[in-house]
Design an enzyme around this catalytic site. Structure first.
Site, PDB file in Angstrom:
ATOM      1  N   GLY A  39      14.240  14.021  -3.502  1.00 37.83           N
ATOM      2  CA  GLY A  39      14.968  13.521  -4.535  1.00 37.83           C
ATOM      3  C   GLY A  39      14.916  14.353  -5.972  1.00 37.83           C
ATOM      4  O   GLY A  39      14.099  15.528  -5.913  1.00 37.83           O
ATOM      5  N   ARG A  40      14.833  13.616  -7.291  1.00 37.56           N
ATOM      6  CA  ARG A  40      14.740  14.699  -8.413  1.00 37.56           C
ATOM      7  C   ARG A  40      13.368  15.068  -8.559  1.00 37.56           C
ATOM      8  O   ARG A  40      13.385  16.296  -9.094  1.00 37.56           O
ATOM      9  CB  ARG A  40      15.300  13.647  -9.679  1.00 37.56           C
ATOM     10  CG  ARG A  40      16.829  13.240  -9.649  1.00 37.56           C
ATOM     11  CD  ARG A  40      16.903  12.181 -10.496  1.00 37.56           C
ATOM     12  NE  ARG A  40      16.762  10.761  -9.862  1.00 37.56           N
ATOM     13  CZ  ARG A  40      17.381   9.877  -9.647  1.00 37.56           C
ATOM     14  NH1 ARG A  40      18.617   9.806 -10.453  1.00 37.56           N
ATOM     15  NH2 ARG A  40      17.055   8.808  -9.208  1.00 37.56           N
ATOM     16  N   ILE A  41      12.531  14.280  -8.343  1.00 38.16           N
ATOM     17  CA  ILE A  41      11.102  14.685  -8.703  1.00 38.16           C
ATOM     18  C   ILE A  41      10.533  15.934  -7.678  1.00 38.16           C
ATOM     19  O   ILE A  41      10.225  16.979  -8.087  1.00 38.16           O
ATOM     20  CB  ILE A  41       9.860  13.694  -8.725  1.00 38.16           C
ATOM     21  CG1 ILE A  41      10.331  12.554  -9.830  1.00 38.16           C
ATOM     22  CG2 ILE A  41       8.761  14.316  -8.993  1.00 38.16           C
ATOM     23  CD1 ILE A  41       9.488  11.236  -9.638  1.00 38.16           C
ATOM     24  N   ARG A  65      14.959  11.521   4.098  1.00 39.21           N
ATOM     25  CA  ARG A  65      15.507  10.474   4.783  1.00 39.21           C
ATOM     26  C   ARG A  65      16.831  11.034   5.220  1.00 39.21           C
ATOM     27  O   ARG A  65      17.451  10.998   6.304  1.00 39.21           O
ATOM     28  CB  ARG A  65      15.737   9.435   4.010  1.00 39.21           C
ATOM     29  CG  ARG A  65      14.785   8.207   4.171  1.00 39.21           C
ATOM     30  CD  ARG A  65      14.938   6.910   3.717  1.00 39.21           C
ATOM     31  NE  ARG A  65      15.386   7.143   1.925  1.00 39.21           N
ATOM     32  CZ  ARG A  65      15.436   6.330   1.154  1.00 39.21           C
ATOM     33  NH1 ARG A  65      14.994   5.073   1.305  1.00 39.21           N
ATOM     34  NH2 ARG A  65      15.666   6.501   0.121  1.00 39.21           N
ATOM     35  N   THR A  89       1.701  12.210  -5.901  1.00 43.66           N
ATOM     36  CA  THR A  89       2.136  11.594  -7.029  1.00 43.66           C
ATOM     37  C   THR A  89       3.250  10.360  -6.881  1.00 43.66           C
ATOM     38  O   THR A  89       3.669  10.082  -7.903  1.00 43.66           O
ATOM     39  CB  THR A  89       2.726  12.661  -7.982  1.00 43.66           C
ATOM     40  OG1 THR A  89       3.663  13.441  -7.318  1.00 43.66           O
ATOM     41  CG2 THR A  89       1.624  13.656  -8.322  1.00 43.66           C
ATOM     42  N   ARG A 140       3.287   7.160  -4.512  1.00 49.11           N
ATOM     43  CA  ARG A 140       2.817   5.644  -4.692  1.00 49.11           C
ATOM     44  C   ARG A 140       1.462   5.489  -3.912  1.00 49.11           C
ATOM     45  O   ARG A 140       1.354   6.397  -2.406  1.00 49.11           O
ATOM     46  CB  ARG A 140       3.595   4.730  -4.194  1.00 49.11           C
ATOM     47  CG  ARG A 140       4.593   4.365  -5.368  1.00 49.11           C
ATOM     48  CD  ARG A 140       3.979   3.514  -6.223  1.00 49.11           C
ATOM     49  NE  ARG A 140       5.040   3.119  -7.441  1.00 49.11           N
ATOM     50  CZ  ARG A 140       5.145   3.850  -8.557  1.00 49.11           C
ATOM     51  NH1 ARG A 140       4.709   5.016  -8.621  1.00 49.11           N
ATOM     52  NH2 ARG A 140       6.094   3.491  -9.352  1.00 49.11           N
ATOM     53  N   GLU A 152      -4.770   0.694  -6.987  1.00 53.51           N
ATOM     54  CA  GLU A 152      -5.032   0.694  -8.335  1.00 53.51           C
ATOM     55  C   GLU A 152      -5.256  -0.123  -9.410  1.00 53.51           C
ATOM     56  O   GLU A 152      -4.298  -0.996  -9.237  1.00 53.51           O
ATOM     57  CB  GLU A 152      -4.461   2.171  -8.855  1.00 53.51           C
ATOM     58  CG  GLU A 152      -2.808   1.684  -9.086  1.00 53.51           C
ATOM     59  CD  GLU A 152      -2.024   3.175  -9.600  1.00 53.51           C
ATOM     60  OE1 GLU A 152      -2.007   4.187  -8.667  1.00 53.51           O
ATOM     61  OE2 GLU A 152      -1.367   3.118 -10.349  1.00 53.51           O
ATOM     62  N   HIS A 170      -3.270   8.131 -12.523  1.00 52.96           N
ATOM     63  CA  HIS A 170      -1.566   7.972 -12.556  1.00 52.96           C
ATOM     64  C   HIS A 170      -1.025   8.290 -13.932  1.00 52.96           C
ATOM     65  O   HIS A 170      -0.474   7.591 -14.661  1.00 52.96           O
ATOM     66  CB  HIS A 170      -1.415   6.256 -12.489  1.00 52.96           C
ATOM     67  CG  HIS A 170       0.186   5.806 -11.976  1.00 52.96           C
ATOM     68  ND1 HIS A 170       0.199   4.821 -11.065  1.00 52.96           N
ATOM     69  CD2 HIS A 170       1.240   6.580 -11.982  1.00 52.96           C
ATOM     70  CE1 HIS A 170       1.543   4.793 -10.645  1.00 52.96           C
ATOM     71  NE2 HIS A 170       2.324   5.916 -11.494  1.00 52.96           N
ATOM     72  N   GLY A 207       1.324  10.797 -14.052  1.00 53.72           N
ATOM     73  CA  GLY A 207       2.696  11.572 -13.651  1.00 53.72           C
ATOM     74  C   GLY A 207       3.833  11.570 -14.910  1.00 53.72           C
ATOM     75  O   GLY A 207       4.190  12.781 -15.446  1.00 53.72           O
TER      76      GLY A 207
HETATM   77  C1  DGY Z   1       7.105   5.728 -12.370  1.00 54.21           C
HETATM   78  O1  DGY Z   1       7.732   5.643 -13.157  1.00 54.21           O
HETATM   79  O2  DGY Z   1       7.220   5.216 -11.031  1.00 54.21           O
HETATM   80  C2  DGY Z   1       5.724   6.050 -12.322  1.00 54.21           C
HETATM   81  O3  DGY Z   1       4.874   5.987 -11.419  1.00 54.21           O
HETATM   82  C3  DGY Z   1       5.173   5.716 -13.524  1.00 54.21           C
HETATM   83  O4  DGY Z   1       5.789   6.354 -14.453  1.00 54.21           O
END
Ligand code: DGY
Length: 323
Positions: free
Chosen positions: A157-159, A180, A240, A242, A271, A289, A291
């Protein structure tokens, strides 16, 4: 006209809270302590909108309250696996998230983790701070070269795509992708990426594997002991996405018995509690966490929630409606 009432469950950047206070009858959680289940449930009955984030678990106990006053959950994060989709639907709630605005910063953290674990930066920092550094020597904390290696990205996806840009154009890495759905050839071409069909196809080919897929039940323990065994013995895993995507017990075994080179995690199952065994692994880098934790991203996330609320209360479909 009365302004809609909104509850913000954690502290948000000051500029965003100020705008919320202007536009809405806003209640802020000034203590910044996560609300208990009962308080969240009461909030659903009392406020027109509830604005939670990843530390709030919105399951049936919270969402199924008969006739909720809240008609929109303006979630402050891109991931929303902490919100039970079927309960939100049953209660007729609209749910929005905050995509796009954090993609670059989250990819930056994934790169940070990849470099840290490959170059043993966590171990080096601990050594310097603890006064154990005895000086330069050719065999000291020798790590792994990143440039020119193969990066596997699970979830394009975007990230994931931002991560690929950094790795390919910045570090000359080959990019292999598992996703997917089919990725358009022109999107893959931007980073000369190759898409494979399965996680099993991807893992044995990669020197680094970075997770960018959603969390939730569908991807729980996507990386388990069987799949860790498919990784090269000197490969590194970066998460990064979940915490629940990785079986942390299996990862601990892989790190302790050196069946992979190392791992770097920004997210954890359960967490902020960290499994004690993970703490013992020297070949593991851990961040709390972080990110999206830049001033720019965190403000933009808040303003994105404001846009979604404005659309909703004006009778339009919010641009980031996910449920
Ligand atoms: C999200 O946006 O899902 C990150 O885990 C927290 O910014």
């Amino acid at each position: 006209m009365n302004k809609p009432s909104v509850l913000v469950t954690r502290r948000w950047p000051a500029a965003v809270e100020a705008q919320l206070a202007k536009d809405y009858n806003a209640t802020f959680n000034t203590s910044d302590v996560p609300l208990a289940t009962l308080q969240m449930r009461e909030a659903m009955k009392r406020y027109d909108a509830v604005l939670p984030t990843v530390t709030d678990k919105l399951d049936a106990d919270v969402l199924e309250v008969g006739k909720p006053q809240a008609k929109i959950i303006g979630n402050y994060s891109v991931g929303y696996s902490h919100i039970c989709e079927s309960s939100a639907r049953k209660s007729g709630m609209t749910v929005t998230n905050t995509p796009d605005v954090l993609s670059e910063c989250t990819a930056d953290i994934a790169m940070t983790l990849m470099l840290m674990v490959a170059r043993r930066a966590g171990e080096g920092e601990r050594e310097v701070r603890e006064g154990r550094w005895t000086g330069w020597r050719p065999t000291h904390l020798v790590g792994t070269k990143v440039s020119g290696k193969t990066l596997g990205i699970i979830g394009y996806g975007r990230i994931g795509q931002e991560m690929a840009k950094r790795a390919h154009h910045g570090f000359g890495m080959r990019v292999v992708v598992q996703n997917r759905s089919r990725i358009a050839p022109e999107v893959l071409a931007q980073c000369s990426a190759t898409q494979v069909d399965t996680v099993e196809d991807l893992l044995p080919r990669c020197d680094f594997v970075s997770l960018h897929c959603p969390g939730g039940a569908a991807n729980r323990h996507l990386i388990n002991s069987r799949r860790l065994d498919l990784m090269k013995e000197d490969a590194f895993l970066i998460n990064t996405a979940r915490g629940e995507v990785v079986d942390e017990w299996a990862l601990t075994q892989a790190l302790m018995f050196n069946t992979i080179g190392g791992a770097a995690l920004d997210v954890f199952d359960g967490e902020p509690c960290i499994a004690p065994d993970l703490m013992q692994c020297e070949n593991l880098v851990m961040l709390p966490h972080l990110g999206s934790a830049t001033r720019e991203a965190r403000e933009a996330m808040g303003f994105r929630v404001l846009d979604n609320l404005a659309d909703f209360f004006a009778g339009r479909d919010p641009r980031d409606q996910v449920i």
